[in-house]
Design a protein around this motif. Structure first.
Motif, PDB file in Angstrom:
ATOM      1  N   MET A   1       0.837  -1.177   0.000  1.00 43.16           N
ATOM      2  CA  MET A   1       0.000   0.000   0.000  1.00 43.16           C
ATOM      3  C   MET A   1       0.883   1.241   0.000  1.00 43.16           C
ATOM      4  O   MET A   1       1.859   1.333   0.733  1.00 43.16           O
ATOM      5  N   ILE A   2       0.539   2.203  -0.819  1.00 49.01           N
ATOM      6  CA  ILE A   2       1.305   3.433  -0.912  1.00 49.01           C
ATOM      7  C   ILE A   2       0.705   4.448   0.045  1.00 49.01           C
ATOM      8  O   ILE A   2      -0.485   4.700   0.039  1.00 49.01           O
ATOM      9  N   ALA A   3       1.556   5.050   0.863  1.00 46.66           N
ATOM     10  CA  ALA A   3       1.083   6.066   1.813  1.00 46.66           C
ATOM     11  C   ALA A   3       0.852   7.379   1.070  1.00 46.66           C
ATOM     12  O   ALA A   3       1.582   7.723   0.156  1.00 46.66           O
ATOM     13  N   ALA A   4      -0.173   8.094   1.480  1.00 46.70           N
ATOM     14  CA  ALA A   4      -0.462   9.399   0.881  1.00 46.70           C
ATOM     15  C   ALA A   4       0.642  10.370   1.250  1.00 46.70           C
ATOM     16  O   ALA A   4       1.105  10.397   2.385  1.00 46.70           O
ATOM     17  N   GLN A   5       1.068  11.150   0.264  1.00 51.10           N
ATOM     18  CA  GLN A   5       2.100  12.141   0.525  1.00 51.10           C
ATOM     19  C   GLN A   5       1.480  13.306   1.270  1.00 51.10           C
ATOM     20  O   GLN A   5       0.435  13.813   0.911  1.00 51.10           O
ATOM     21  N   SER A   6       2.126  13.707   2.327  1.00 47.95           N
ATOM     22  CA  SER A   6       1.579  14.750   3.174  1.00 47.95           C
ATOM     23  C   SER A   6       1.815  16.132   2.577  1.00 47.95           C
ATOM     24  O   SER A   6       2.868  16.417   2.034  1.00 47.95           O
ATOM     25  N   ALA A   7       0.807  16.960   2.678  1.00 46.81           N
ATOM     26  CA  ALA A   7       0.923  18.364   2.295  1.00 46.81           C
ATOM     27  C   ALA A   7       0.862  19.162   3.587  1.00 46.81           C
ATOM     28  O   ALA A   7       0.067  18.861   4.459  1.00 46.81           O
ATOM     29  N   HIS A   8       1.709  20.143   3.725  1.00 50.51           N
ATOM     30  CA  HIS A   8       1.808  20.867   4.987  1.00 50.51           C
ATOM     31  C   HIS A   8       1.235  22.274   4.874  1.00 50.51           C
ATOM     32  O   HIS A   8       1.950  23.249   4.895  1.00 50.51           O
ATOM     33  N   ALA A   9      -0.051  22.356   4.727  1.00 54.08           N
ATOM     34  CA  ALA A   9      -0.753  23.642   4.680  1.00 54.08           C
ATOM     35  C   ALA A   9      -1.990  23.495   5.534  1.00 54.08           C
ATOM     36  O   ALA A   9      -2.384  22.392   5.870  1.00 54.08           O
ATOM     37  N   ALA A  10      -2.595  24.585   5.861  1.00 52.92           N
ATOM     38  CA  ALA A  10      -3.831  24.497   6.618  1.00 52.92           C
ATOM     39  C   ALA A  10      -4.747  25.638   6.229  1.00 52.92           C
ATOM     40  O   ALA A  10      -4.315  26.790   6.124  1.00 52.92           O
ATOM     41  N   LEU A  11      -5.993  25.303   6.012  1.00 55.17           N
ATOM     42  CA  LEU A  11      -7.009  26.287   5.726  1.00 55.17           C
ATOM     43  C   LEU A  11      -7.064  27.274   6.882  1.00 55.17           C
ATOM     44  O   LEU A  11      -7.065  26.891   8.041  1.00 55.17           O
ATOM     45  N   GLY A  12      -7.057  28.562   6.565  1.00 59.75           N
ATOM     46  CA  GLY A  12      -7.069  29.585   7.600  1.00 59.75           C
ATOM     47  C   GLY A  12      -5.705  29.858   8.206  1.00 59.75           C
ATOM     48  O   GLY A  12      -5.583  30.580   9.185  1.00 59.75           O
ATOM     49  N   SER A  13      -4.662  29.282   7.601  1.00 59.09           N
ATOM     50  CA  SER A  13      -3.301  29.438   8.121  1.00 59.09           C
ATOM     51  C   SER A  13      -2.351  29.746   6.962  1.00 59.09           C
ATOM     52  O   SER A  13      -2.770  30.284   5.953  1.00 59.09           O
ATOM     53  N   THR A  14      -1.097  29.371   7.124  1.00 58.25           N
ATOM     54  CA  THR A  14      -0.082  29.656   6.116  1.00 58.25           C
ATOM     55  C   THR A  14      -0.045  28.582   5.034  1.00 58.25           C
ATOM     56  O   THR A  14      -0.495  27.462   5.257  1.00 58.25           O
ATOM     57  N   PRO A  15       0.521  28.908   3.857  1.00 60.18           N
ATOM     58  CA  PRO A  15       0.608  27.916   2.785  1.00 60.18           C
ATOM     59  C   PRO A  15       1.603  26.810   3.118  1.00 60.18           C
ATOM     60  O   PRO A  15       2.429  26.940   4.019  1.00 60.18           O
TER      61      PRO A  15
END
Length: 160
Positions: A1-15
């Protein structure tokens, strides 16, 4: 199983801080009647051109190494007011939605309970948060935005 690549952003926060294998482009969207200007950036953030005028918002597109594309919509204050994604892997919504994730989960549970716990596309439309997500293995997509944070002249349909 391939793990989802994490994106480090948050709605209402920084990109997000893009992973090393990601490519990033930014497009400054001018107020009504203005033209858009593109700024190409490497994963390290180095710009190959610069913007010369203020914009109503910036669309920052990050293509992750796994092929998933995440678009962040940033206000002039640099805060993410909208996010869109599409690609072969579902991004980590707990990271993308940040502090709004618990509200999203509760709403999804309520929607699924109301329709008999069926799977399928999910739409959450509340006064403070809108999320639409769907797809199937190999083709996921969705959008999320904060209605109260949309810049003047921008609507939810602009988040794509």
């Amino acid at each position: 199983m391939i793990a989802a690549q994490s994106a480090h952003a948050a709605l209402g926060s920084t990109p997000m801080t893009p992973p090393a294998d990601a490519s990033v482009t930014s497009r400054l969207v001018q107020p009504a009647g203005g033209a858009a200007q593109s700024v190409m950036r490497s994963a390290s953030g180095a710009a190959s051109s610069t913007a010369s005028s203020a914009s109503s918002y910036t669309v920052r597109e990050t293509t992750l190494g796994n092929g998933t594309v995440v678009r962040e919509y940033l206000g002039t204050d640099g805060v993410v007011f909208g996010i869109a994604w599409h690609g072969p892997q579902m991004p980590d919504l707990s990271v993308l939605l940040g502090s709004y994730f618990p509200q999203y989960v509760a709403s999804v549970k309520a929607v699924r309970a109301a329709r008999g716990n069926t799977r399928g596309p999910v739409s959450v439309a509340q006064s403070g948060l809108v999320v639409r997500s769907g797809g199937h293995m190999g083709a996921f997509s969705g959008v999320a935005w904060l209605p109260s944070a949309l810049p003047a002249g921008v609507s939810g349909s602009d988040i794509q």
